[in-house]
Write a protein that holds these residues in place. Structure first.
Motif, PDB file in Angstrom:
ATOM      1  N   THR A   1       1.322   8.273  -3.640  1.00 36.70           N
ATOM      2  CA  THR A   1       0.456   9.947  -3.959  1.00 36.70           C
ATOM      3  C   THR A   1       0.735  10.566  -2.968  1.00 36.70           C
ATOM      4  OG1 THR A   1      -1.621   8.439  -5.175  1.00 36.70           O
ATOM      5  CG2 THR A   1      -1.881  10.838  -4.394  1.00 36.70           C
ATOM      6  N   ASP A   2       0.967  10.166  -1.714  1.00 39.12           N
ATOM      7  CA  ASP A   2       0.706  10.777  -0.599  1.00 39.12           C
ATOM      8  C   ASP A   2       2.953  11.928  -0.948  1.00 39.12           C
ATOM      9  OD1 ASP A   2       2.817   8.779  -0.228  1.00 39.12           O
ATOM     10  OD2 ASP A   2       1.644   8.598   1.851  1.00 39.12           O
ATOM     11  N   GLY A   3       4.029  11.098  -1.614  1.00 36.30           N
ATOM     12  CA  GLY A   3       4.985  12.199  -1.859  1.00 36.30           C
ATOM     13  C   GLY A   3       5.665  11.366  -1.284  1.00 36.30           C
TER      14      GLY A   3
ATOM     15  N   LYS B   1      -5.539  12.815  -9.298  1.00 37.47           N
ATOM     16  CA  LYS B   1      -4.622  12.391  -8.663  1.00 37.47           C
ATOM     17  C   LYS B   1      -5.402  12.068  -7.059  1.00 37.47           C
ATOM     18  CE  LYS B   1      -0.722  14.452  -7.238  1.00 37.47           C
ATOM     19  NZ  LYS B   1       0.981  15.173  -6.734  1.00 37.47           N
ATOM     20  N   TYR B   2      -6.308  13.457  -6.317  1.00 33.82           N
ATOM     21  CA  TYR B   2      -6.666  12.993  -4.993  1.00 33.82           C
ATOM     22  C   TYR B   2      -7.640  12.632  -4.988  1.00 33.82           C
ATOM     23  CZ  TYR B   2      -3.087  16.586  -4.778  1.00 33.82           C
ATOM     24  OH  TYR B   2      -1.764  17.539  -4.532  1.00 33.82           O
TER      25      TYR B   2
ATOM     26  N   SER C   1      -2.089  -0.559  -9.615  1.00 32.74           N
ATOM     27  CA  SER C   1      -1.879  -0.002  -8.199  1.00 32.74           C
ATOM     28  C   SER C   1      -3.499   0.247  -7.398  1.00 32.74           C
ATOM     29  CB  SER C   1      -0.558   1.071  -8.720  1.00 32.74           C
ATOM     30  OG  SER C   1      -0.417   1.630  -7.398  1.00 32.74           O
ATOM     31  N   LEU C   2      -3.522   1.415  -7.124  1.00 30.20           N
ATOM     32  CA  LEU C   2      -4.343   1.412  -6.101  1.00 30.20           C
ATOM     33  C   LEU C   2      -6.088   0.951  -6.387  1.00 30.20           C
ATOM     34  CD1 LEU C   2      -4.163   4.727  -4.180  1.00 30.20           C
ATOM     35  CD2 LEU C   2      -3.606   2.727  -3.484  1.00 30.20           C
TER      36      LEU C   2
ATOM     37  N   HIS D   1      -8.291   3.421  -2.473  1.00 26.50           N
ATOM     38  CA  HIS D   1      -7.176   3.527  -1.109  1.00 26.50           C
ATOM     39  C   HIS D   1      -8.328   2.526  -0.037  1.00 26.50           C
ATOM     40  CE1 HIS D   1      -5.158   4.144   1.678  1.00 26.50           C
ATOM     41  NE2 HIS D   1      -4.107   4.076   1.308  1.00 26.50           N
ATOM     42  N   PRO D   2      -8.217   1.656   0.056  1.00 27.36           N
ATOM     43  CA  PRO D   2      -8.475   1.221   1.756  1.00 27.36           C
ATOM     44  C   PRO D   2      -9.310   2.124   2.412  1.00 27.36           C
ATOM     45  CG  PRO D   2      -6.657  -0.202   0.952  1.00 27.36           C
ATOM     46  CD  PRO D   2      -6.940   1.477   0.149  1.00 27.36           C
TER      47      PRO D   2
END
Length: 244
Positions: A191-193, A83-84, A131-132, A91-92
């Motif tokens: 993803t960042d919670g 995921k990272y 999504s992303l 991600h933009p």
């Protein structure tokens, strides 16, 4: 390596990327009726394993080709490490987003054109993502419209950078989009919670695309949320809309 699929065949191809400095796996699904005498559309799916396993894209391709609802289309799935890694590539503001775009344009497309009976023109290529991954698909196509003429984006992440990209996009080579968002996507876990409203920004994105005059199919999935339960069911409409 070649693996026999449901009706067509799945081929694993590895591509050493100069831009990403890693070896990337391309999972290519060729329909049963493929012929070197015909030319084919290329549908390049980010989150590739998810589209094959959760979206059942290969099985869907078989059925739509057999029914005549999908014309001469080869699927290509490209996946992420974790995921990272996905965040950095899609991600933009991801640290590898520009490198990943260059990987698609400068490495993946020539690689596929050399090995597959593709039409080798932008309007015959599509970028697909959820999504992303949908965000990445849109931003790449708008930056390289001569290379990618079509986008399927399911519940894309949208921020000011994405909206600004649409506003500044050139329209000489218009990009056609298939765009969906669920009406329950108001509190999506990121993803960042954290949590984010996806519905409102997607409605803004749709208005920006309309204002720009780009060809677009837009649907709001009633009670749809940010899961493959809804994306899988929607995928048959997406494929039929762009590849028929």
């Amino acid at each position: 390596m070649t693996i026999i699929g449901r009706k067509g065949k799945m081929m694993d191809e590895r591509l050493d990327s100069h831009y990403l400095e890693e070896t990337m796996l391309l999972k290519i699904y060729v329909p049963e009726s493929v012929s070197s005498l015909d030319t084919y559309r290329l549908a390049i799916m980010q989150d590739g394993d998810d589209y094959y396993q959760l979206g059942r894209a290969a099985t869907l391709s078989d059925r739509l080709h057999e029914n005549g609802d999908m014309e001469n289309t080869i699927l290509i799935g490209i996946h992420y490490q974790d995921k990272y890694d996905r965040q950095q590539k899609y991600h933009p503001n991801g640290s590898q987003q520009k490198a990943y775009m260059s990987f698609l344009v400068q490495e993946v497309v020539p690689f596929l054109d050399e090995r597959l009976p593709s039409s080798q023109v932008g309007h015959s290529r599509a970028l697909i993502g959820d999504s992303l991954a949908g965000t990445l698909a849109l931003m790449t196509a708008l930056k390289y419209p001569k290379t990618f003429g079509n986008v399927i984006m399911q519940s894309p992440y949208v921020d000011d950078t994405v909206l600004d990209t649409v506003t500044k996009a050139q329209t000489l080579h218009p990009v056609s989009t298939y765009h969906t968002i669920g009406t329950d996507e108001t509190t999506v876990h990121t993803t960042d919670g954290g949590q984010a409203d996806f519905l409102t920004p997607n409605r803004q994105l749709h208005e920006h695309i309309k204002k720009k005059g780009l060809p677009s199919v837009y649907h709001e999935l009633e009670h749809g949320n940010h899961t493959w339960k809804y994306w899988q069911d929607d995928l048959k409409h997406a494929f039929a809309a762009l590849f028929n």
